[in-house]
Motif scaffolding. Structure first.
Motif, PDB file in Angstrom:
ATOM      1  N   PHE A 259     -20.049 -23.285  38.360  1.00 45.99           N
ATOM      2  CA  PHE A 259     -21.060 -22.982  37.350  1.00 45.99           C
ATOM      3  C   PHE A 259     -20.923 -21.565  36.814  1.00 45.99           C
ATOM      4  CE2 PHE A 259     -22.864 -22.203  41.533  1.00 45.99           C
ATOM      5  CZ  PHE A 259     -23.237 -20.875  41.439  1.00 45.99           C
TER       6      PHE A 259
ATOM      7  N   GLN B 279     -21.692 -18.084  32.436  1.00 46.42           N
ATOM      8  CA  GLN B 279     -22.368 -19.177  33.114  1.00 46.42           C
ATOM      9  C   GLN B 279     -21.932 -20.447  32.403  1.00 46.42           C
ATOM     10  OE1 GLN B 279     -26.406 -17.406  32.926  1.00 46.42           O
ATOM     11  NE2 GLN B 279     -26.476 -18.019  35.075  1.00 46.42           N
TER      12      GLN B 279
ATOM     13  N   GLU C 132     -22.136 -24.769  32.211  1.00 49.46           N
ATOM     14  CA  GLU C 132     -22.795 -26.026  32.573  1.00 49.46           C
ATOM     15  C   GLU C 132     -21.773 -27.142  32.427  1.00 49.46           C
ATOM     16  OE1 GLU C 132     -25.551 -28.666  30.034  1.00 49.46           O
ATOM     17  OE2 GLU C 132     -26.866 -27.253  31.097  1.00 49.46           O
TER      18      GLU C 132
ATOM     19  N   LYS D 255     -27.477 -21.100  40.455  1.00 52.43           N
ATOM     20  CA  LYS D 255     -26.898 -20.865  39.139  1.00 52.43           C
ATOM     21  C   LYS D 255     -27.633 -19.779  38.374  1.00 52.43           C
ATOM     22  CE  LYS D 255     -25.487 -25.627  38.975  1.00 52.43           C
ATOM     23  NZ  LYS D 255     -25.794 -26.952  38.496  1.00 52.43           N
TER      24      LYS D 255
END
Length: 167
Positions: A7, A69, A71, A115
């Motif tokens: 992540f 970051q 996803e 995360k």
């Protein structure tokens, strides 16, 4: 985990040496035992959560070039947000965190926060093993979740951890 192996991503460099660090819920290694994905509790991953821009790792004093970051759902990258870039003057707002909080707002189940750990939370989680910690906050602020992640961090990094016999 194979659906979403990591992540986070950091690019670290020192002079002519550089390293891509991918951060996930657990470590993934290649056939030689080299990390492809680092467990979020690994010492080098503290850079991902902290505002510090350098870290000694594998004998080098690495500097963070950028942080992202990511996803991943069903093996596809849905979103990639740059949270730090040493070439940019402005501070990048954490839109990734805002979206995760919005999604979890009406979810009453226990959720994992790795995360979206913030710098102060990271300090509590990774604090010295021989120091007592008081974690204060209003109801629902995440105290229990942070302490659970601290326990996970301690057990991951200190294999012989015993609350009655700390180093």
């Amino acid at each position: 985990i194979s659906e979403s192996p990591y992540f986070g991503h950091m690019y670290l460099y020192e002079d002519e040496t550089d390293e891509d660090i991918f951060i996930g819920e657990c470590s993934i290694t290649n056939s030689y035992g080299t990390n492809i994905v680092y467990d979020w509790r690994s010492p080098v991953c503290s850079l991902f959560y902290a505002n510090q821009q350098s870290k000694k790792h594998n004998g080098y004093d690495f500097v963070v070039k950028f942080k992202r970051q990511i996803e991943i759902k069903n093996r596809k990258v849905n979103k990639c947000v740059e949270t730090y870039n040493d070439n940019k003057d402005k501070i990048i707002t954490d839109s990734f965190l805002k979206e995760v909080l919005r999604e979890k707002k009406n979810n009453s189940e226990f959720t994992d926060i790795i995360k979206t750990i913030q710098e102060k939370q990271n300090e509590i989680i990774r604090n010295d093993i021989d120091r007592n910690i008081i974690c204060q906050g209003v109801a629902g602020s995440g105290k229990t979740v942070i302490i659970i992640h601290r326990i996970s961090y301690l057990l991951f990094n200190f294999f012989n951890f015993n609350a009655h016999n700390t180093p």
